[in-house]
Design an enzyme around this catalytic site. Sequence first.
Site, PDB file in Angstrom:
ATOM      1  N   CYS A   3      -6.132   1.776   5.623  1.00 52.32           N
ATOM      2  CA  CYS A   3      -6.340   0.360   6.491  1.00 52.32           C
ATOM      3  C   CYS A   3      -5.782   0.037   7.771  1.00 52.32           C
ATOM      4  O   CYS A   3      -4.782   1.153   8.197  1.00 52.32           O
ATOM      5  CB  CYS A   3      -6.555  -0.516   5.172  1.00 52.32           C
ATOM      6  SG  CYS A   3      -4.629  -1.117   5.013  1.00 52.32           S
ATOM      7  N   GLU A  44       0.959   3.973   1.710  1.00 56.84           N
ATOM      8  CA  GLU A  44       1.787   4.560   3.400  1.00 56.84           C
ATOM      9  C   GLU A  44       2.506   3.224   3.399  1.00 56.84           C
ATOM     10  O   GLU A  44       3.874   3.703   3.989  1.00 56.84           O
ATOM     11  CB  GLU A  44       0.150   4.215   4.135  1.00 56.84           C
ATOM     12  CG  GLU A  44      -0.590   5.020   3.592  1.00 56.84           C
ATOM     13  CD  GLU A  44      -1.694   4.327   3.581  1.00 56.84           C
ATOM     14  OE1 GLU A  44      -1.120   3.423   2.310  1.00 56.84           O
ATOM     15  OE2 GLU A  44      -2.462   4.140   3.766  1.00 56.84           O
ATOM     16  N   HIS A  91       0.616  -1.103  -0.074  1.00 51.83           N
ATOM     17  CA  HIS A  91      -0.541   0.042   0.280  1.00 51.83           C
ATOM     18  C   HIS A  91       1.216   1.153   0.301  1.00 51.83           C
ATOM     19  O   HIS A  91       1.889   1.306   0.339  1.00 51.83           O
ATOM     20  CB  HIS A  91      -0.949   0.296   1.487  1.00 51.83           C
ATOM     21  CG  HIS A  91      -1.754  -0.698   1.640  1.00 51.83           C
ATOM     22  ND1 HIS A  91      -2.908  -1.094   2.099  1.00 51.83           N
ATOM     23  CD2 HIS A  91      -2.385  -1.900   0.351  1.00 51.83           C
ATOM     24  CE1 HIS A  91      -3.715  -1.886   1.932  1.00 51.83           C
ATOM     25  NE2 HIS A  91      -3.126  -2.305   0.789  1.00 51.83           N
ATOM     26  N   CYS A 104      -2.536  -0.145   7.132  1.00 51.30           N
ATOM     27  CA  CYS A 104      -1.143   1.230   7.173  1.00 51.30           C
ATOM     28  C   CYS A 104      -1.476   1.953   8.341  1.00 51.30           C
ATOM     29  O   CYS A 104      -0.738   2.596   9.059  1.00 51.30           O
ATOM     30  CB  CYS A 104      -1.469   2.117   6.462  1.00 51.30           C
ATOM     31  SG  CYS A 104      -1.534   0.565   4.668  1.00 51.30           S
TER      32      CYS A 104
HETATM   33 ZN   LIG Z   1      -3.103   0.634   3.908  1.00 51.28          ZN
END
Ligand SMILES: [Zn+2]
Length: 143
Positions: free
Chosen positions: A77, A49, A47, A80
């Site tokens: 999420c 991040e 992801h 992250c």
């Molecule tokens: Zn994430």
Amino acid sequence: MDRALALAAEASASQDVPVGAVVTDAAGRTIGEGRNLREATHDPTAHAEVVALRAAAAATGSWNLEGCTLVVTLEPCLMCAGAALQSRVSRLVFGAWDDKAGAAGSMYDVVRDRRLPHRAEVVAGVREAEASALLRDFFDQRR
Ligand SMILES: [Zn+2]
């Protein structure tokens, strides 16, 4: 957030959901950046991040990013939000809310959970309309 939005726009080139992230140090200098690379790298943890936090840690030579700010176009999420806490960033700035999986105020609020040893200040909804439009356009094109 300008740079994070530009990174998000690049993500759709690899069919990745357009999310971009930047880490800045206490002086506001960019020390790491990333975009969602899950499809491009076949990595479920890639992801934006996580990519940006790894780049910032590599650049500073330390996993401890206290005093830094994580800027991301979409609410993090659970993974992250957890990564943000593990890196000890002091501030999280995000654009669009994620009502289905957000972990920084919508579904969960992991980054401000008082039961955890570290928390981050949250600034939500920064350039939300632009961040949301990128996501909406991406999903509209896939229908
Ligand atoms: Zn994430």
